[in-house]
Enzyme design. Structure first.
Site, short mmCIF file in Angstrom:
data_model
loop_
_atom_site.label_atom_id
_atom_site.label_comp_id
_atom_site.label_asym_id
_atom_site.label_seq_id
_atom_site.Cartn_x
_atom_site.Cartn_y
_atom_site.Cartn_z
N LYS A 122 108.93 -20.95 127.18
CA LYS A 122 108.62 -20.50 128.54
C LYS A 122 107.17 -20.79 128.92
O LYS A 122 106.83 -20.82 130.11
CB LYS A 122 108.89 -19.01 128.68
CG LYS A 122 110.35 -18.62 128.55
CD LYS A 122 111.15 -18.96 129.79
CE LYS A 122 112.55 -18.36 129.73
NZ LYS A 122 113.33 -18.59 130.95
N ASP B 49 113.29 -11.26 131.38
CA ASP B 49 113.80 -10.64 130.17
C ASP B 49 112.71 -10.56 129.12
O ASP B 49 112.93 -10.00 128.05
CB ASP B 49 114.98 -11.44 129.62
CG ASP B 49 116.26 -11.21 130.41
OD1 ASP B 49 116.64 -10.03 130.57
OD2 ASP B 49 116.87 -12.19 130.85
#
Length: 405
Positions: A76, A121
Site C-alpha cells: 500500500k 482496513d
C-alpha cells in the site's frame, strides 16, 4: 471455490484499457516514489521456494516479498502517496509543482489547510497518513469496527486523526465520503464509485511499480501463473494491466484470490459487472475484507483475470505458517494474513486434481505469488503463526546470509 472467467482475453492490451492504466503511468509513478524516504531504494526481492514447489508438484514457486517495500510493511506504500501527489498537482495546476519536492515536504506551507480522508482496513490508511505527514497536509482516517486497536495505533503514529464507526468497511467508505462533503476535505480512497475514479486510478497506477520490478527481475516467460489478492480489485488491476501490456497475448494466467465471506470479485465474475459480496465480509484477511468491487478496477479485471477463487481464513493462516517455517531449504518469509492468500489458494488448487487441471496447473507450471504485507499487526501475526515476526525475520536474514557465502 474456483470460477473461470469466460470474458478474459488473450490479445494485445486494448487501447480502451490503456486510457485507464498504462505502463507509462506506472513508470512515472515509480520514478516519483523513488524520492520518498519511506520507500526502500531497492526493488522488493523475489524469493524462490523450491521446497514448496516440490511438495505441491509444480515446476517452481516464487514469492515477491512486499513486506520489505517500506517500514510501512505493505504494498500500500505504493498507492496512497501517488494518489495524494496527483491530487495536489490537480488542485494547484498553475504552480508548476515539482513531484520530488512535493513528496519531500518542500511545499508544506502551501498544504497547511489541505485535509485528506479515507476509510481503511489498515494498510492504505497508514500509507496515506505517512504520505500526508511527509507532504505537510492533515489526514483523517475512518476505521470500521473490525480494525484492530494495534492497526489503529500504527496509523495514528503518523499523525492521522482517527474516526471510529460501528459498521463494516463499506460503511466506513460511506462515512468518509460524508465527512469529506461536510468539511470540504478530499477523499483519497483506493476504491472507485460513481463520480469518483481519478484517485482510485492513481492508486492502481502506483501498484504498477510491483509489475515493473517483476519485469526487470525476471526473464520473459518466467511465470505461467500469477496469483493476485482480491479486495476491491486495485492491486490485481494495477499489476495485471502492466504485465498484460508488456506481454500481450503471451501474458501469464491471472488468478484472483478472496476470502469466502468477502467474495465481491467472485460475484462480479458471475454477474458480469461490479458486484457486492454475499458473505459477512469480516475475515482474518483484513486487507481483503471488502464488500464491494471497485467498478474501475473491474473494467480491467473482467478483461484479463482467468480465474477467481475463494479461500477460507484457516487456509490463509496455514499458508502464513508455511512461509514462516521455511521448511525443506526454503527462505522463511514474514507474510501477513492477506499476504499469504496466494499460497493458500495454490495449496488448495494443487490438493484437488480437478481444480488444478481447471486452472492449468501441473508439473510444468511456474507460479508467482505476491506476499502483499508483512506483520502489519505484529500481535495478530504472533497469535496466528505461533512465533514473533522478528524471529522469522531473523531466520530469513540468517538464511540469506548463508546463501551469500
Amino acid at each position: 471455490m474456483l470460477i473461470a472467467n469466460s470474458r478474459a482475453q488473450r490479445r494485445s492490451y486494448p487501447d480502451s484499457l490503456a486510457r485507464i492504466l498504462n505502463v507509462a503511468g506506472g513508470n512515472e509513478s515509480r520514478a516519483w516514489l523513488s524520492n520518498w524516504e519511506a520507500i526502500n531504494a531497492q526493488p522488493t526481492p523475489i524469493f524462490g521456494l523450491p521446497g514448496v514447489a516440490a511438495q505441491l508438484g509444480v515446476a517452481s514457486v516464487s514469492v515477491k516479498d512486499e513486506s520489505l517495500r517500506s517500514p510501512l510493511g505493505s504494498f500500500k506504500a505504493l498507492g496512497a502517496p501517488i494518489a495524494l501527489m496527483r491530487l495536489v498537482l490537480r488542485l494547484w495546476p498553475d504552480h508548476a509543482l515539482d513531484p520530488k519536492a512535493l513528496i519531500q515536504g518542500r511545499y508544506r506551507e502551501m498544504l497547511t489547510h489541505l485535509t485528506v480522508i479515507s476509510a481503511t482496513d489498515g494498510n492504505h490508511g497508514k500509507a496515506l497518513a505517512a504520505a500526508a505527514q511527509s507532504m505537510g497536509c492533515a489526514c483523517v482516517i475512518v476505521l470500521h469496527a473490525n480494525v484492530s486497536v494495534e492497526r489503529e495505533q500504527a496509523i495514528a503514529a503518523y499523525g492521522a486523526r482517527i474516526v471510529r464507526i460501528a459498521g463494516n468497511y463499506d460503511e466506513s467508505v460511506e462515512h468518509a465520503a460524508q465527512l469529506a462533503h461536510a468539511n470540504g476535505w478530499h477523499v483519497v480512497s483506493d476504491t472507485s464509485y460513481e463520480g469518483y475514479e481519478a484517485i482510485p486510478r492513481d492508486v492502481m497506477q502506483g501498484y504498477g511499480t510491483i509489475a515493473a520490478e517483476i519485469i526487470e527481475q525476471t526473464r520473459v516467460g518466467t511465470f505461467t501463473h500469477v496469483f493476485l489478492q482480491g479486495g476491491v480489485g486495485g492491486l490485481a488491476a494495477g499489476v495485471a494491466s502492466y504485465l498484460w501490456e508488456i506481454h500481450g497475448e503471451t501474458r501469464p494466467c491471472f488468478i484472483v484470490v478472496e476470502p469466502r465471506q468477502a467474495d465481491c470479485l467472485y460475484q462480479s465474475a458471475i454477474a458480469g459487472h461490479a458486484a457486492k459480496a454475499t458473505g459477512s465480509v469480516d475475515s482474518v484477511m483484513a486487507g481483503l475484507a471488502c464488500g464491494e468491487t471497485s467498478p474501475l478496477a473491474w473494467t480491467i479485471l473482467e478483461a484479463c483475470v482467468d480465474h477467481f477463487m475463494l479461500i477460507e481464513d484457516d487456509d490463509a493462516v496455514a499458508a502464513m505458517r508455511t512461509l514462516a517455517a521455511g521448511e525443506n531449504g526454503d527462505v522463511p518469509i514474514v507474510s501477513g494474513e492477506s499476504g499469504a492468500a496466494g499460497l493458500a489458494a495454490l495449496v488448495k488448487l494443487m490438493g484437488r486434481a480437478e481444480l488444478a487441471h481447471a486452472a492449468g496447473l501441473d508439473q510444468h507450471s511456474r507460479v508467482l505469488l505476491i506476499s502483499t504485507e508483512g506483520a502489519t499487526a505484529p500481535g495478530v501475526y504472533a497469535s496466528l503463526v505461533g512465533v514473533e515476526a522478528d524471529t522469522v525475520a531473523a531466520r530469513r536474514d540468517e538464511h540469506l546470509a548463508q546463501l551469500a557465502q
